[in-house]
Design an enzyme around this catalytic site. Structure first.
Site, PDB file in Angstrom:
ATOM      1  N   GLU A 124       0.820  -1.226   0.000  1.00 44.75           N
ATOM      2  CA  GLU A 124       0.000   0.000   0.000  1.00 44.75           C
ATOM      3  C   GLU A 124       0.848   1.267   0.000  1.00 44.75           C
ATOM      4  O   GLU A 124       0.536   2.251  -0.667  1.00 44.75           O
ATOM      5  CB  GLU A 124      -0.929  -0.003   1.227  1.00 44.75           C
ATOM      6  CG  GLU A 124      -1.842   1.193   1.324  1.00 44.75           C
ATOM      7  CD  GLU A 124      -2.807   1.296   0.151  1.00 44.75           C
ATOM      8  OE1 GLU A 124      -3.660   0.416   0.009  1.00 44.75           O
ATOM      9  OE2 GLU A 124      -2.696   2.267  -0.631  1.00 44.75           O
ATOM     10  N   VAL A 127       2.702   3.532  -3.285  1.00 50.56           N
ATOM     11  CA  VAL A 127       2.133   4.594  -4.135  1.00 50.56           C
ATOM     12  C   VAL A 127       1.319   5.543  -3.263  1.00 50.56           C
ATOM     13  O   VAL A 127       0.446   5.105  -2.511  1.00 50.56           O
ATOM     14  CB  VAL A 127       1.213   4.012  -5.239  1.00 50.56           C
ATOM     15  CG1 VAL A 127       0.641   5.133  -6.107  1.00 50.56           C
ATOM     16  CG2 VAL A 127       1.946   2.998  -6.103  1.00 50.56           C
ATOM     17  N   ILE A 131      -1.895   7.617   1.385  1.00 53.32           N
ATOM     18  CA  ILE A 131      -3.228   7.557   0.755  1.00 53.32           C
ATOM     19  C   ILE A 131      -3.591   6.097   0.457  1.00 53.32           C
ATOM     20  O   ILE A 131      -2.812   5.400  -0.187  1.00 53.32           O
ATOM     21  CB  ILE A 131      -3.258   8.342  -0.580  1.00 53.32           C
ATOM     22  CG1 ILE A 131      -2.740   9.759  -0.403  1.00 53.32           C
ATOM     23  CG2 ILE A 131      -4.641   8.333  -1.193  1.00 53.32           C
ATOM     24  CD1 ILE A 131      -2.599  10.524  -1.713  1.00 53.32           C
ATOM     25  N   ASP A 196      10.353   8.217 -10.128  1.00 53.68           N
ATOM     26  CA  ASP A 196       9.540   7.728  -9.011  1.00 53.68           C
ATOM     27  C   ASP A 196       8.053   7.715  -9.409  1.00 53.68           C
ATOM     28  O   ASP A 196       7.359   6.713  -9.225  1.00 53.68           O
ATOM     29  CB  ASP A 196       9.791   8.648  -7.798  1.00 53.68           C
ATOM     30  CG  ASP A 196       8.991   8.263  -6.587  1.00 53.68           C
ATOM     31  OD1 ASP A 196       9.323   7.267  -5.943  1.00 53.68           O
ATOM     32  OD2 ASP A 196       7.997   8.963  -6.289  1.00 53.68           O
ATOM     33  N   LYS A 200       5.346   4.489  -9.975  1.00 57.31           N
ATOM     34  CA  LYS A 200       4.056   4.469  -9.276  1.00 57.31           C
ATOM     35  C   LYS A 200       2.883   4.338 -10.264  1.00 57.31           C
ATOM     36  O   LYS A 200       1.937   3.590 -10.001  1.00 57.31           O
ATOM     37  CB  LYS A 200       3.915   5.724  -8.414  1.00 57.31           C
ATOM     38  CG  LYS A 200       4.867   5.701  -7.211  1.00 57.31           C
ATOM     39  CD  LYS A 200       4.939   7.055  -6.517  1.00 57.31           C
ATOM     40  CE  LYS A 200       5.793   7.003  -5.263  1.00 57.31           C
ATOM     41  NZ  LYS A 200       6.080   8.343  -4.723  1.00 57.31           N
ATOM     42  N   GLY A 297       6.955  11.179   3.513  1.00 65.10           N
ATOM     43  CA  GLY A 297       7.240  11.538   4.904  1.00 65.10           C
ATOM     44  C   GLY A 297       7.078  10.340   5.815  1.00 65.10           C
ATOM     45  O   GLY A 297       6.363   9.382   5.513  1.00 65.10           O
TER      46      GLY A 297
HETATM   47  N1  HSE Z   1      10.353  10.421  -2.826  1.00 61.87           N
HETATM   48  C1  HSE Z   1       8.976  10.032  -2.776  1.00 61.87           C
HETATM   49  C2  HSE Z   1       8.116  11.274  -2.941  1.00 61.87           C
HETATM   50  C3  HSE Z   1       8.691   9.360  -1.467  1.00 61.87           C
HETATM   51  O1  HSE Z   1       8.665  12.381  -2.815  1.00 61.87           O
HETATM   52  O2  HSE Z   1       6.940  11.165  -3.204  1.00 61.87           O
HETATM   53  C4  HSE Z   1       7.350   8.689  -1.407  1.00 61.87           C
HETATM   54  O3  HSE Z   1       7.262   7.642  -2.332  1.00 61.87           O
END
Ligand code: HSE
Length: 398
Positions: A124, A127, A131, A196, A200, A297
């Site tokens: 979970e 992504v 949330i 990133d 996702k 975070g």
């Molecule tokens: N580096 C990612 C972001 C961390 O800033 O969204 C959470 O996946």
């Protein structure tokens, strides 16, 4: 007793330990059993940390501990996370991970191993941080033919774009701030270049279509080329620039794209600012819906990991079915998709009109030697062909 082992004791791993400690009574009630962190794998030493006594540097100690029923992987990166997770599953330990790089590459394989062994592999937190988007797709939107998923899926870049446009902050300073807040990846290139977000949206698309999506085939652009001048144009147009990851149904497939885009103020993602993420989902029956919350975070992300732990604790030897097979989805060609394009050029209006027709021009006070314009809807292919005839300083999809 549910005994947890945490692999990786950085931002997220330490957050998981903190939540299991702080919310222990609530977790106990919801699981119907005691829960504790038994071991933590980390290569570093933590003198003085409350969990110091649980730290091990030898993975076999976790693997061979039959009292550990659930392994939490928060190391990040594909290796050694993949080897460790696979070994844990093969030892009949359920695994949850926050690691999108791992899930994007090996998701279907790990899900299928867990299914064969009647245990679980959950992700979970991979992504949208805290949330609950994955559980929503897998458990709540099951009557939908999902037509579109568009998300702000990276907290670091959204935090950066918000600070740059609201406070006029400098790119490097605001990136450093995102790093110090624990939002950015170990190598922040993954955030700012869109990698990133790409992983996702590949994961979400796989869950929606039930097949493996190769993230390397998704066209991906980041925010590193966005300048203060672009932000000035966006303000004049009453739009915001957001790094979006989108996946849209096209016949039997989906096309996917990650790129900065200009949003009008009536778009549901326009007001998603700071570290917040949001995922807009369009279903054929439900219509539009949106999922919103902290996308990065320590505690928000760890909260999603612990929610997986609760779910898996209640299904210790019962597989929770996830429809994600090894077969690869042949992605539709994003270059056929139609949208508007905002362009800055050093050419004059008549040259632009000759090439793009009757477009809308945008001028910003104090900016000379160039003009901006927004095209009508056209395909990426048509845009590329027309743009090759003018001198493009910048292009942002709109
Ligand atoms: N580096 C990612 C972001 C961390 O800033 O969204 C959470 O996946």
């Amino acid at each position: 007793m549910i005994n947890i082992a945490i692999l990786g004791y950085g931002t997220i791993g330490s957050g998981v330990a903190e939540i299991i400690d702080r919310n222990n009574d609530i977790l106990k009630k919801r699981i119907g059993d005691d829960i504790a962190v038994k071991k933590i794998l980390d290569l570093r030493d933590f003198p003085g940390d409350v969990n110091e006594s649980k730290i091990t540097h030898d993975y076999d100690e976790i693997l061979n501990d039959d009292e550990i029923n659930i392994v939490v992987e928060c190391m990040g990166g594909v290796e050694p996370a993949y080897t460790f997770v696979k070994k844990a599953l093969l030892k009949n330990k359920s695994v949850t991970t926050s690691n999108k790089a791992l899930v994007a590459v090996h998701g279907s394989e790990l899900i299928n191993i867990a299914r064969d062994l009647n245990i679980n592999f959950t992700f979970e937190a991979s992504v949208g941080g805290g949330i609950p988007i994955i559980r929503s797709i897998l458990k709540c939107l099951t009557s939908e033919n999902i037509l579109e998923i568009t998300g702000i899926l990276n907290g670091t870049t959204n935090f950066m774009m918000t600070k740059m446009s609201e406070e006029g902050s400098d790119y490097d300073d605001v990136l450093k701030e995102a790093q110090s807040l624990g939002y950015a990846e170990a190598d922040p290139t993954a955030d700012v270049e869109g990698h990133d977000s790409c992983r996702k949206i590949a994961i979400l698309t796989s869950l929606v279509c039930g097949k493996q999506v190769d993230f390397e085939k998704i066209h991906t652009e980041g925010i590193s080329k966005i300048t203060a001048t672009d932000i000035k144009y966006a303000k004049v147009m009453g739009r915001s620039i957001k790094l979006l990851a989108t996946s849209r149904k096209e016949g039997d497939s989906y096309y996917a794209l990650v790129a900065p885009m200009l949003l009008t103020s009536d778009h549901p993602l326009y007001n998603v600012n700071g570290v917040f993420n949001a995922v807009f989902v369009k279903g054929d029956m439900l219509g539009d819906s949106m999922f919103y919350g902290s996308g990065a975070g320590k505690l928000p992300t760890a909260s999603a990991v612990v929610a997986d732990i609760v779910d898996m604790s209640k299904h210790l030897h019962v597989n929770i079915y996830v429809d994600w097979e090894n077969e690869e989805l042949a992605l539709a060609d994003y270059r056929k998709s139609r949208k508007r394009f905002f362009v800055r050029t050093s050419d004059d209006e008549s040259k632009v009109k000759d090439t793009f027709g009757d477009v809308e021009f945008i001028r910003v006070e104090g900016i000379s030697g160039e003009i901006g314009f927004i095209t009508d809807k056209m395909s990426e292919e048509e845009y590329e062909k027309a743009a090759s005839d003018i001198n493009v300083i910048q292009m942002i999809r709109a």
